[in-house]
Design a protein around this motif. Structure first.
Motif, PDB file in Angstrom:
ATOM      1  N   LEU A  35      11.421 -65.730  21.125  1.00  0.00           N
ATOM      2  CA  LEU A  35      10.338 -65.430  22.059  1.00  0.00           C
ATOM      3  C   LEU A  35       9.246 -66.493  21.960  1.00  0.00           C
ATOM      4  CD1 LEU A  35       9.087 -63.547  24.149  1.00  0.00           C
ATOM      5  CD2 LEU A  35       8.100 -62.243  22.257  1.00  0.00           C
ATOM      6  N   TYR A  36       8.919 -66.884  20.753  1.00  0.00           N
ATOM      7  CA  TYR A  36       7.933 -67.939  20.540  1.00  0.00           C
ATOM      8  C   TYR A  36       8.393 -69.247  21.167  1.00  0.00           C
ATOM      9  CZ  TYR A  36       5.572 -71.684  18.007  1.00  0.00           C
ATOM     10  OH  TYR A  36       4.898 -72.838  17.688  1.00  0.00           O
ATOM     11  N   ARG A  37       9.647 -69.616  20.918  1.00  0.00           N
ATOM     12  CA  ARG A  37      10.172 -70.860  21.484  1.00  0.00           C
ATOM     13  C   ARG A  37      10.209 -70.798  23.015  1.00  0.00           C
ATOM     14  NH1 ARG A  37      10.141 -75.351  18.814  1.00  0.00           N
ATOM     15  NH2 ARG A  37      11.569 -75.972  20.443  1.00  0.00           N
ATOM     16  N   PHE A  38      10.499 -69.623  23.564  1.00  0.00           N
ATOM     17  CA  PHE A  38      10.505 -69.455  25.018  1.00  0.00           C
ATOM     18  C   PHE A  38       9.116 -69.715  25.594  1.00  0.00           C
ATOM     19  CE2 PHE A  38       9.613 -66.486  28.532  1.00  0.00           C
ATOM     20  CZ  PHE A  38      10.429 -67.050  29.504  1.00  0.00           C
ATOM     21  N   THR A  39       8.079 -69.258  24.907  1.00  0.00           N
ATOM     22  CA  THR A  39       6.714 -69.450  25.425  1.00  0.00           C
ATOM     23  C   THR A  39       6.304 -70.922  25.400  1.00  0.00           C
ATOM     24  OG1 THR A  39       5.669 -69.062  23.281  1.00  0.00           O
ATOM     25  CG2 THR A  39       5.977 -67.137  24.717  1.00  0.00           C
ATOM     26  N   LEU A  40       6.937 -71.723  24.536  1.00  0.00           N
ATOM     27  CA  LEU A  40       6.614 -73.148  24.464  1.00  0.00           C
ATOM     28  C   LEU A  40       7.365 -73.990  25.496  1.00  0.00           C
ATOM     29  CD1 LEU A  40       6.579 -73.712  20.607  1.00  0.00           C
ATOM     30  CD2 LEU A  40       4.637 -73.332  22.124  1.00  0.00           C
ATOM     31  N   ALA A  41       8.471 -73.477  26.001  1.00  0.00           N
ATOM     32  CA  ALA A  41       9.304 -74.240  26.940  1.00  0.00           C
ATOM     33  C   ALA A  41       8.668 -74.249  28.328  1.00  0.00           C
ATOM     34  CB  ALA A  41      10.698 -73.631  27.000  1.00  0.00           C
ATOM     35  N   PRO A  42       8.821 -75.369  29.049  1.00  0.00           N
ATOM     36  CA  PRO A  42       8.296 -75.428  30.423  1.00  0.00           C
ATOM     37  C   PRO A  42       8.975 -74.379  31.308  1.00  0.00           C
ATOM     38  CG  PRO A  42       8.955 -77.616  29.650  1.00  0.00           C
ATOM     39  CD  PRO A  42       9.407 -76.630  28.628  1.00  0.00           C
ATOM     40  N   GLU A  43       8.207 -73.743  32.146  1.00  0.00           N
ATOM     41  CA  GLU A  43       8.712 -72.674  33.008  1.00  0.00           C
ATOM     42  C   GLU A  43       9.819 -73.188  33.921  1.00  0.00           C
ATOM     43  OE1 GLU A  43       6.983 -69.642  36.371  1.00  0.00           O
ATOM     44  OE2 GLU A  43       5.618 -70.446  34.866  1.00  0.00           O
ATOM     45  N   GLY A  44      10.931 -72.451  33.973  1.00  0.00           N
ATOM     46  CA  GLY A  44      12.050 -72.803  34.846  1.00  0.00           C
ATOM     47  C   GLY A  44      12.968 -73.887  34.313  1.00  0.00           C
ATOM     48  N   THR A  53      17.607 -66.401  27.048  1.00  0.00           N
ATOM     49  CA  THR A  53      18.914 -65.786  26.781  1.00  0.00           C
ATOM     50  C   THR A  53      19.050 -65.452  25.299  1.00  0.00           C
ATOM     51  OG1 THR A  53      19.892 -67.020  28.610  1.00  0.00           O
ATOM     52  CG2 THR A  53      21.412 -66.110  26.976  1.00  0.00           C
ATOM     53  N   LEU A  54      18.654 -66.393  24.433  1.00  0.00           N
ATOM     54  CA  LEU A  54      18.703 -66.122  22.994  1.00  0.00           C
ATOM     55  C   LEU A  54      17.794 -64.961  22.608  1.00  0.00           C
ATOM     56  CD1 LEU A  54      18.859 -69.688  21.430  1.00  0.00           C
ATOM     57  CD2 LEU A  54      20.609 -67.912  21.363  1.00  0.00           C
ATOM     58  N   PHE A  55      16.643 -64.861  23.259  1.00  0.00           N
ATOM     59  CA  PHE A  55      15.753 -63.735  22.986  1.00  0.00           C
ATOM     60  C   PHE A  55      16.417 -62.411  23.366  1.00  0.00           C
ATOM     61  CE2 PHE A  55      12.685 -60.637  24.611  1.00  0.00           C
ATOM     62  CZ  PHE A  55      12.080 -60.301  23.419  1.00  0.00           C
TER      63      PHE A  55
END
Length: 120
Positions: A35-44, A53-55
């Motif tokens: 979830l943390y890594r998802f928030t750091l990734a650019p949207e889309g 997906t991993l989350f």
């Protein structure tokens, strides 16, 4: 490895307060990292899709792991695992987690196993 699978995915046996707390914290970290890594990734971005997906995979696995840990903790208290459904009630789940962390288990063998932290 079999103890790890038993601890997080089986509902047989008993676990102590310490094993329940530490297992719950590990499950929380496994869930929080993607979830943390998802928030750091650019949207889309593809990276964002991968982390989301991993989350979801981590969330579904941790959902079952939390139930399995709670059932075994309830078994240590000589209670039925069906009480674990209270973990799905938002505010009550926090209180239930604290109760399961603080109340000592039944000393000696009970109907759910000979000792805590071992399969029945």
């Amino acid at each position: 490895m079999s103890k790890f699978v038993w601890l997080f995915f089986s509902v047989s046996g008993r676990v102590s307060r310490a094993a329940y707390f530490l297992g719950g914290m590990l499950v929380a970290v496994v869930q929080a990292f993607p979830l943390y890594r998802f928030t750091l990734a650019p949207e889309g971005s593809p990276e964002s899709m991968m982390w989301s997906t991993l989350f979801m995979v981590a969330f579904l696995a941790s959902l079952w792991s939390n139930v399995a840990l709670a059932v075994k903790r309830l078994h240590d208290l000589d209670k039925t695992g069906l009480i674990a459904v209270i973990l799905f009630v938002p505010v009550v789940s926090i209180v239930a987690f604290l109760v399961l962390c603080l109340f000592p288990g039944q000393p000696g063998p009970n109907r759910y196993g000979k000792q805590p932290n071992a399969p029945a």
